[in-house]
Design a protein around this motif. Structure first.
Motif, short mmCIF file in Angstrom:
data_model
loop_
_atom_site.label_atom_id
_atom_site.label_comp_id
_atom_site.label_asym_id
_atom_site.label_seq_id
_atom_site.Cartn_x
_atom_site.Cartn_y
_atom_site.Cartn_z
N ILE A 1 0.83 -1.20 0.00
CA ILE A 1 0.00 0.00 0.00
C ILE A 1 0.87 1.25 0.00
CG2 ILE A 1 -1.84 1.25 1.18
CD1 ILE A 1 -2.68 -1.46 0.12
N HIS A 2 0.48 2.22 -0.83
CA HIS A 2 1.27 3.44 -0.97
C HIS A 2 0.35 4.66 -0.94
CE1 HIS A 2 4.29 0.56 -2.33
NE2 HIS A 2 3.37 0.11 -3.15
N PRO A 3 0.78 5.75 -0.30
CA PRO A 3 -0.01 6.99 -0.34
C PRO A 3 0.06 7.63 -1.72
CG PRO A 3 2.07 7.36 0.77
CD PRO A 3 2.01 5.89 0.50
N ALA B 1 -2.97 3.77 -3.24
CA ALA B 1 -2.51 2.90 -4.33
C ALA B 1 -2.05 1.57 -3.77
CB ALA B 1 -1.37 3.57 -5.09
N ILE B 2 -2.27 0.53 -4.55
CA ILE B 2 -1.81 -0.80 -4.19
C ILE B 2 -0.98 -1.34 -5.35
CG2 ILE B 2 -4.01 -1.78 -4.97
CD1 ILE B 2 -3.62 -4.04 -2.96
N SER B 3 0.19 -1.88 -5.04
CA SER B 3 1.04 -2.43 -6.09
C SER B 3 1.91 -3.53 -5.50
CB SER B 3 1.93 -1.35 -6.72
OG SER B 3 2.92 -0.90 -5.81
N TYR B 4 2.26 -4.49 -6.35
CA TYR B 4 3.18 -5.56 -5.98
C TYR B 4 3.59 -6.24 -7.28
CZ TYR B 4 5.40 -9.09 -3.09
OH TYR B 4 6.33 -9.90 -2.48
N PRO B 5 4.85 -6.56 -7.46
CA PRO B 5 5.31 -7.07 -8.76
C PRO B 5 4.91 -8.51 -9.06
CG PRO B 5 7.13 -7.00 -7.21
CD PRO B 5 5.98 -6.32 -6.54
N THR C 1 -7.74 -15.89 -1.52
CA THR C 1 -7.69 -15.12 -2.76
C THR C 1 -6.24 -14.94 -3.20
OG1 THR C 1 -9.70 -13.88 -2.19
CG2 THR C 1 -8.26 -12.90 -3.84
N VAL C 2 -6.02 -14.99 -4.51
CA VAL C 2 -4.72 -14.64 -5.09
C VAL C 2 -4.93 -13.41 -5.96
CG1 VAL C 2 -2.92 -15.31 -6.72
CG2 VAL C 2 -3.70 -16.94 -4.99
N LEU C 3 -4.13 -12.36 -5.71
CA LEU C 3 -4.26 -11.11 -6.46
C LEU C 3 -3.05 -10.89 -7.36
CD1 LEU C 3 -5.57 -8.19 -4.21
CD2 LEU C 3 -6.81 -9.61 -5.82
N THR C 4 -3.34 -10.37 -8.56
CA THR C 4 -2.30 -9.91 -9.47
C THR C 4 -2.63 -8.48 -9.86
OG1 THR C 4 -2.07 -12.15 -10.37
CG2 THR C 4 -1.07 -10.35 -11.62
N ILE C 5 -1.69 -7.55 -9.63
CA ILE C 5 -1.88 -6.17 -10.05
C ILE C 5 -1.31 -6.05 -11.46
CG2 ILE C 5 -1.53 -3.75 -9.44
CD1 ILE C 5 -3.01 -5.44 -7.34
N LYS C 6 -2.18 -5.90 -12.46
CA LYS C 6 -1.77 -5.95 -13.86
C LYS C 6 -1.17 -4.65 -14.37
CE LYS C 6 -5.82 -7.14 -15.39
NZ LYS C 6 -6.87 -7.55 -16.37
N GLU C 7 -1.44 -3.55 -13.68
CA GLU C 7 -0.89 -2.25 -14.05
C GLU C 7 0.07 -1.80 -12.94
OE1 GLU C 7 -4.08 0.41 -14.90
OE2 GLU C 7 -5.05 -0.96 -16.32
N PRO C 8 0.83 -0.74 -13.17
CA PRO C 8 1.75 -0.30 -12.11
C PRO C 8 1.06 -0.09 -10.77
CG PRO C 8 2.25 0.83 -14.16
CD PRO C 8 1.00 0.05 -14.41
N PHE C 9 -0.18 0.44 -10.82
CA PHE C 9 -0.92 0.68 -9.58
C PHE C 9 -2.40 0.39 -9.79
CE2 PHE C 9 2.73 3.54 -9.25
CZ PHE C 9 3.21 3.22 -7.98
N ILE D 1 -10.92 1.90 -7.62
CA ILE D 1 -11.29 2.93 -8.60
C ILE D 1 -11.09 2.42 -10.02
CG2 ILE D 1 -10.84 5.29 -9.36
CD1 ILE D 1 -12.08 5.00 -6.56
N ASN D 2 -10.06 1.60 -10.24
CA ASN D 2 -9.79 1.03 -11.57
C ASN D 2 -9.73 -0.50 -11.46
OD1 ASN D 2 -7.44 1.24 -10.01
ND2 ASN D 2 -6.09 1.36 -11.79
N PRO D 3 -10.88 -1.15 -11.29
CA PRO D 3 -10.90 -2.60 -11.05
C PRO D 3 -10.31 -3.43 -12.18
CG PRO D 3 -13.12 -1.76 -11.49
CD PRO D 3 -12.23 -0.57 -11.29
N SER D 4 -10.24 -2.89 -13.40
CA SER D 4 -9.66 -3.65 -14.51
C SER D 4 -8.16 -3.86 -14.32
CB SER D 4 -9.93 -2.95 -15.84
OG SER D 4 -9.35 -1.65 -15.85
N ALA D 5 -7.54 -3.12 -13.38
CA ALA D 5 -6.11 -3.27 -13.12
C ALA D 5 -5.80 -4.45 -12.20
CB ALA D 5 -5.55 -1.99 -12.50
N ILE D 6 -6.84 -5.15 -11.76
CA ILE D 6 -6.66 -6.22 -10.78
C ILE D 6 -7.21 -7.52 -11.32
CG2 ILE D 6 -7.16 -6.92 -8.40
CD1 ILE D 6 -8.04 -3.84 -8.16
#
Length: 403
Positions: A304-306, A314-318, A354-362, A372-377
């Protein structure tokens, strides 16, 4: 310099109780006259109203967060406006354009679709859960479906709001489906649109059942998790996060499938039957090996990032990562999670896994716990199986007394 997450979370506790007002006026784009009786609502909430005879509207008691304001009226194109609510908002002038009408005398016959296509659409939109069995589509005539048999892709939309009575959660769900895709080859389902909730009327006993079922739908959901993240209390709310490491002892699915096909063919040809049988057993054992191992616990700060926008995170993980939830957290301390997940070509993920993949940078979410952008997950497992039958409005507030 960015403020640390803990400072933002502290700020959240002081602002989450504030409520604001959204006002505006709706005009006809052609004659510039005010439009009365226009449906105005915040997407995915129970919060909405209609414009008065002067075309003005006011939506009160709006919690901070980012919303889509939807303005809809029969015969007009749907209008939407992104409202970032941290104070009272006056929406710029809204002008609705009339919908283009089709040429008279021209009849276009839609491609015939099978009962299976319709059933697939309903199952993927509403779900297959026990709650889904208590959902009823009131106006199926607004559904437009097309199936490409060559590519095995099912697409759909609705010409108006699809009305779904969810008798499990006590809501009338009005869903304008803008886009629906089911790709059978890629095992992929995606849909999006505008949603308005209206509470159903019921007696005291029904209301109690609905409150209990809403908590069942909420507990362990993505919204529950994101709110727990913002409260900096994922463990207290029953969640744990883990890194995933690929199981190097398990060959790729393509190699396993090729070997199984090869030795199955050898056995059918009656050549080296014993060798083929041993080889088949070997590769079947490989197929049953887990895809991933849980290799270390993840902290909130790792994902999690401000952001520079108030009340937006924002949420991100490679890599893929695992989120586990203890269903019976009230009477069960958080213990050890499974040390592996998945076998064969699909994960063996149970309820609360649940297994999550962040498909975009954030991927971004607001203080209400809404992406806000569910297509990124990409969600696999528990969250991926939840559908409209488990959908709760953004303004839903959990109550422990409902459990």
């Amino acid at each position: 310099m960015k403020p640390c997450l803990t400072i933002l979370l502290f700020f959240l506790t002081a602002t989450c109780f504030a409520q604001y007002k959204i006002t505006g006026i709706v005009y006809d784009a052609d004659d510039k006259k005010p439009l009365p009786g226009v449906n105005v609502f915040l997407n995915n909430t129970t919060n909405g109203t209609q414009s008065n005879p002067e075309g003005t509207f006011s939506i009160n008691n709006v919690k901070p967060g980012q919303y889509e304001l939807i303005v809809s009226m029969v015969g007009y194109q749907t209008f939407h406006y992104v409202a970032k609510v941290n104070d009272d908002i006056k929406v710029p002038q809204i002008s609705l354009k009339t919908k283009a009408t089709s040429l008279s005398g021209v009849n276009v016959k839609p491609r015939p679709v099978s009962k299976r296509n319709i059933s697939d659409f309903k199952d993927e939109l509403i779900g297959r859960s026990d709650f889904a069995k208590q959902c009823e589509i009131i106006n199926p005539n607004v559904i437009d479906i097309n199936y490409n048999s060559a590519d095995k892709i099912l697409t759909a939309s609705t010409s108006g709001f699809l009305i779904i009575e969810n008798k499990a959660l006590g809501y009338k769900v009005k869903y304008l489906v803008n886009d629906f895709i089911k790709d059978e080859k890629k095992l992929y389902v995606y849909y999006e649109g505008y949603v308005q909730f209206e509470p159903l009327e019921g007696n005291a006993a029904q209301q109690q059942i609905w409150r209990r079922n809403r908590m069942v739908a909420y507990n362990g959901s993505s919204r529950h998790f994101l709110r727990a993240v913002l409260a900096n209390d994922i463990q207290g709310e029953g969640f744990k996060m883990y890194k995933l490491s690929i199981n190097r002892d398990r060959p790729s699915d393509s190699l396993i499938n090729a070997k199984l096909k090869q030795f199955w063919a050898s056995g059918m040809a009656n050549t080296n039957i014993s060798v083929s049988k041993d080889s088949l057993n070997y590769w079947r054992a490989k197929q049953l090996l887990p895809n991933y191992f849980l290799s270390g616990e993840l902290s909130v700060k790792a994902i999690i990032h401000p952001t520079d926008q108030r009340s937006l995170y924002a949420i991100s993980y490679p890599e893929k990562f695992y989120i586990g939830y203890k269903i019976n957290k009230r009477n069960m301390a958080i213990g050890s999670m499974p040390n592996f997940i998945g076998a064969a070509q699909t994960y063996s993920l149970g309820n609360g896994e649940t297994v999550l993949t962040i498909k975009e940078p954030f991927a971004f979410f607001d203080i209400n716990g809404v992406f806000i952008n569910p297509s990124a997950i990409h969600m696999e497992g528990y969250w991926g199986r939840q559908r409209v039958a488990e959908l709760l409005p953004t303004d839903f507030e959990p109550t422990e007394s409902s459990l």
